[in-house]
Design a protein around this motif. Sequence first.
Motif, PDB file in Angstrom:
ATOM      1  N   ALA A   1      13.656   0.877  -6.005  1.00 21.36           N
ATOM      2  CA  ALA A   1      12.215   0.496  -5.506  1.00 21.36           C
ATOM      3  C   ALA A   1      11.266  -0.061  -6.907  1.00 21.36           C
ATOM      4  CB  ALA A   1      11.565   0.805  -4.538  1.00 21.36           C
ATOM      5  N   LEU A   2      10.779   0.920  -6.811  1.00 24.04           N
ATOM      6  CA  LEU A   2      10.103   1.062  -7.856  1.00 24.04           C
ATOM      7  C   LEU A   2      10.339   0.451  -9.040  1.00 24.04           C
ATOM      8  CD1 LEU A   2       8.074   4.648  -7.354  1.00 24.04           C
ATOM      9  CD2 LEU A   2       6.983   2.964  -6.576  1.00 24.04           C
ATOM     10  N   SER A   3      11.080   0.539  -9.915  1.00 26.05           N
ATOM     11  CA  SER A   3      11.696   0.373 -11.136  1.00 26.05           C
ATOM     12  C   SER A   3      11.794  -1.889 -10.665  1.00 26.05           C
ATOM     13  CB  SER A   3      13.049   0.800 -11.206  1.00 26.05           C
ATOM     14  OG  SER A   3      13.249   1.375 -11.462  1.00 26.05           O
TER      15      SER A   3
ATOM     16  N   GLU B   1       0.783  -1.168   0.103  1.00 26.07           N
ATOM     17  CA  GLU B   1       0.314  -0.263  -0.246  1.00 26.07           C
ATOM     18  C   GLU B   1       0.667   1.216   0.056  1.00 26.07           C
ATOM     19  OE1 GLU B   1      -4.384   1.536   2.396  1.00 26.07           O
ATOM     20  OE2 GLU B   1      -2.447   0.308   3.982  1.00 26.07           O
ATOM     21  N   ILE B   2       1.972   1.256   0.937  1.00 29.72           N
ATOM     22  CA  ILE B   2       2.957   2.153   1.145  1.00 29.72           C
ATOM     23  C   ILE B   2       3.162   2.713  -0.443  1.00 29.72           C
ATOM     24  CG2 ILE B   2       5.479   3.036   2.070  1.00 29.72           C
ATOM     25  CD1 ILE B   2       3.860   2.099   4.495  1.00 29.72           C
ATOM     26  N   LEU B   3       3.943   1.386  -1.418  1.00 33.66           N
ATOM     27  CA  LEU B   3       4.609   1.793  -2.455  1.00 33.66           C
ATOM     28  C   LEU B   3       3.965   2.053  -3.314  1.00 33.66           C
ATOM     29  CD1 LEU B   3       6.829  -1.805  -2.721  1.00 33.66           C
ATOM     30  CD2 LEU B   3       7.477   0.567  -2.838  1.00 33.66           C
ATOM     31  N   GLY B   4       2.371   1.782  -3.111  1.00 33.03           N
ATOM     32  CA  GLY B   4       1.122   1.890  -4.026  1.00 33.03           C
ATOM     33  C   GLY B   4       1.413   4.438  -4.294  1.00 33.03           C
ATOM     34  N   TRP B   5       1.302   4.514  -2.597  1.00 31.35           N
ATOM     35  CA  TRP B   5       1.255   6.128  -2.917  1.00 31.35           C
ATOM     36  C   TRP B   5       2.887   6.826  -3.407  1.00 31.35           C
ATOM     37  CZ3 TRP B   5      -2.932   8.114  -3.008  1.00 31.35           C
ATOM     38  CH2 TRP B   5      -4.356   6.979  -3.300  1.00 31.35           C
ATOM     39  N   VAL B   6       3.675   5.554  -3.044  1.00 29.91           N
ATOM     40  CA  VAL B   6       5.062   6.092  -2.867  1.00 29.91           C
ATOM     41  C   VAL B   6       5.388   6.753  -5.073  1.00 29.91           C
ATOM     42  CG1 VAL B   6       7.859   5.415  -3.817  1.00 29.91           C
ATOM     43  CG2 VAL B   6       6.771   5.557  -1.299  1.00 29.91           C
ATOM     44  N   ARG B   7       4.604   5.551  -5.381  1.00 29.31           N
ATOM     45  CA  ARG B   7       4.130   5.240  -6.970  1.00 29.31           C
ATOM     46  C   ARG B   7       3.426   6.564  -7.345  1.00 29.31           C
ATOM     47  NH1 ARG B   7       0.596   1.212 -10.208  1.00 29.31           N
ATOM     48  NH2 ARG B   7       1.878   1.207 -12.135  1.00 29.31           N
TER      49      ARG B   7
ATOM     50  N   SER C   1      18.305   0.164  -2.951  1.00 26.05           N
ATOM     51  CA  SER C   1      17.793   1.565  -1.787  1.00 26.05           C
ATOM     52  C   SER C   1      17.341   3.035  -2.141  1.00 26.05           C
ATOM     53  CB  SER C   1      20.042   2.305  -2.415  1.00 26.05           C
ATOM     54  OG  SER C   1      19.877   1.890  -3.541  1.00 26.05           O
ATOM     55  N   ASN C   2      17.042   3.049  -3.112  1.00 26.28           N
ATOM     56  CA  ASN C   2      16.399   4.207  -2.519  1.00 26.28           C
ATOM     57  C   ASN C   2      14.610   3.947  -3.317  1.00 26.28           C
ATOM     58  OD1 ASN C   2      16.735   4.508  -5.500  1.00 26.28           O
ATOM     59  ND2 ASN C   2      18.297   5.707  -5.170  1.00 26.28           N
ATOM     60  N   ARG C   3      14.086   4.950  -4.080  1.00 22.68           N
ATOM     61  CA  ARG C   3      12.498   4.671  -4.136  1.00 22.68           C
ATOM     62  C   ARG C   3      13.011   4.615  -5.247  1.00 22.68           C
ATOM     63  NH1 ARG C   3       8.093   9.022  -1.825  1.00 22.68           N
ATOM     64  NH2 ARG C   3       8.648   8.961   0.865  1.00 22.68           N
TER      65      ARG C   3
ATOM     66  N   LEU D   1       9.499   1.602   3.719  1.00 22.41           N
ATOM     67  CA  LEU D   1      10.251   1.921   3.204  1.00 22.41           C
ATOM     68  C   LEU D   1      11.668   1.502   3.190  1.00 22.41           C
ATOM     69  CD1 LEU D   1       9.433   5.249   2.187  1.00 22.41           C
ATOM     70  CD2 LEU D   1       8.601   3.208   1.163  1.00 22.41           C
ATOM     71  N   GLN D   2      11.971   1.467   4.748  1.00 24.55           N
ATOM     72  CA  GLN D   2      13.548   1.266   5.260  1.00 24.55           C
ATOM     73  C   GLN D   2      13.777  -0.813   4.724  1.00 24.55           C
ATOM     74  OE1 GLN D   2      16.417   2.501   5.519  1.00 24.55           O
ATOM     75  NE2 GLN D   2      15.490   4.288   4.417  1.00 24.55           N
ATOM     76  N   ARG D   3      12.683  -0.694   5.113  1.00 20.93           N
ATOM     77  CA  ARG D   3      11.960  -2.873   5.750  1.00 20.93           C
ATOM     78  C   ARG D   3      12.215  -3.123   3.952  1.00 20.93           C
ATOM     79  NH1 ARG D   3      10.039  -1.551  10.168  1.00 20.93           N
ATOM     80  NH2 ARG D   3       7.312  -1.686   9.844  1.00 20.93           N
ATOM     81  N   ILE D   4      11.224  -2.127   3.118  1.00 21.27           N
ATOM     82  CA  ILE D   4      11.078  -2.883   1.411  1.00 21.27           C
ATOM     83  C   ILE D   4      12.271  -2.716   1.139  1.00 21.27           C
ATOM     84  CG2 ILE D   4       9.616  -1.687  -0.403  1.00 21.27           C
ATOM     85  CD1 ILE D   4       7.171  -0.546   1.160  1.00 21.27           C
ATOM     86  N   TYR D   5      13.551  -1.550   1.219  1.00 17.32           N
ATOM     87  CA  TYR D   5      14.456  -1.627   0.211  1.00 17.32           C
ATOM     88  C   TYR D   5      15.461  -2.734   0.997  1.00 17.32           C
ATOM     89  CZ  TYR D   5      13.002   3.447   0.025  1.00 17.32           C
ATOM     90  OH  TYR D   5      13.117   4.535  -0.552  1.00 17.32           O
TER      91      TYR D   5
END
Length: 286
Positions: free
Chosen positions: A245-247, A201-207, A240-242, A230-234
Amino acid sequence: MEPVVILSKFEQEYLLRAIEASVQVRDLRQFYLWTQGQLQALLPHQLMLCMQFDGADALVRLECLHAGVLGEAVQRQLCDPADGLALRLARHCRASDRLPALTGGGRRAGDATLELFRRELQLAGFDNLVVHGSGRLAGAATLFALCGWKAAPSTRHAYFLALLLPHLHMALLRLSESGVRAAALDAADTIARPLSARETEILGWVREGKSNYEVGCILGISALTVKNHLQRIYRTLGVSNRTHALSRCMSLHLFEQSAGGAALSASGTAERRVTTPGRARRAPTR
């Protein structure tokens, strides 16, 4: 007669680096990072429309790569497979046989008709464009439109695009659907664990281009909590960054596979519209 373009020492180095990096491009994520990295030194654009045509001159692939957030209306305006700006621009340039073509100051004779597309492009939030393509080929032809220049592009930029065109052409042809799927499966094996519902869900809003503070306000949590997620997602994705992560999520098709949430179904920052009639996929950028 076209003026002679002499590359500076730095331009020669940028060109060599861009060519070397193109050899490594095998999937859409790598293609996006390449266009947002090495190519920017010579061709500082905001949006790239990449089109592939089959031997019958039918559009079979359209990639829209952008480093910001594109709304649904803009995406439809640019990428509609029936009558979007990208397809109409390609038809015009391929029919006129005037490539490369550009708008703005220093444009070549005969490129004035591109001003019609420029005005439409301005409504989408961009300005100026440089266009080049392979021309009609028996197997697969390509065309690339680089849009959104802070300053008007020059014939020098058209020359740089001409030098890089063979590498753009081959890189786009390598982005076959089977290759993307295979890369996604290989990458999936390296993920430490599945992302949680909150993380996706967080990644969706970052997107969507939201800051940590904005995501926190939407989800009712603090910006620090968002940062910790986000740090856990990374760590989970091995990035290492947004942007990375999205890529990575794009290469894993996580946004496509999500069971739905408004955030993940919203528009991405670089949209991939394919390619066969009736199909559309989305690919995030940053």
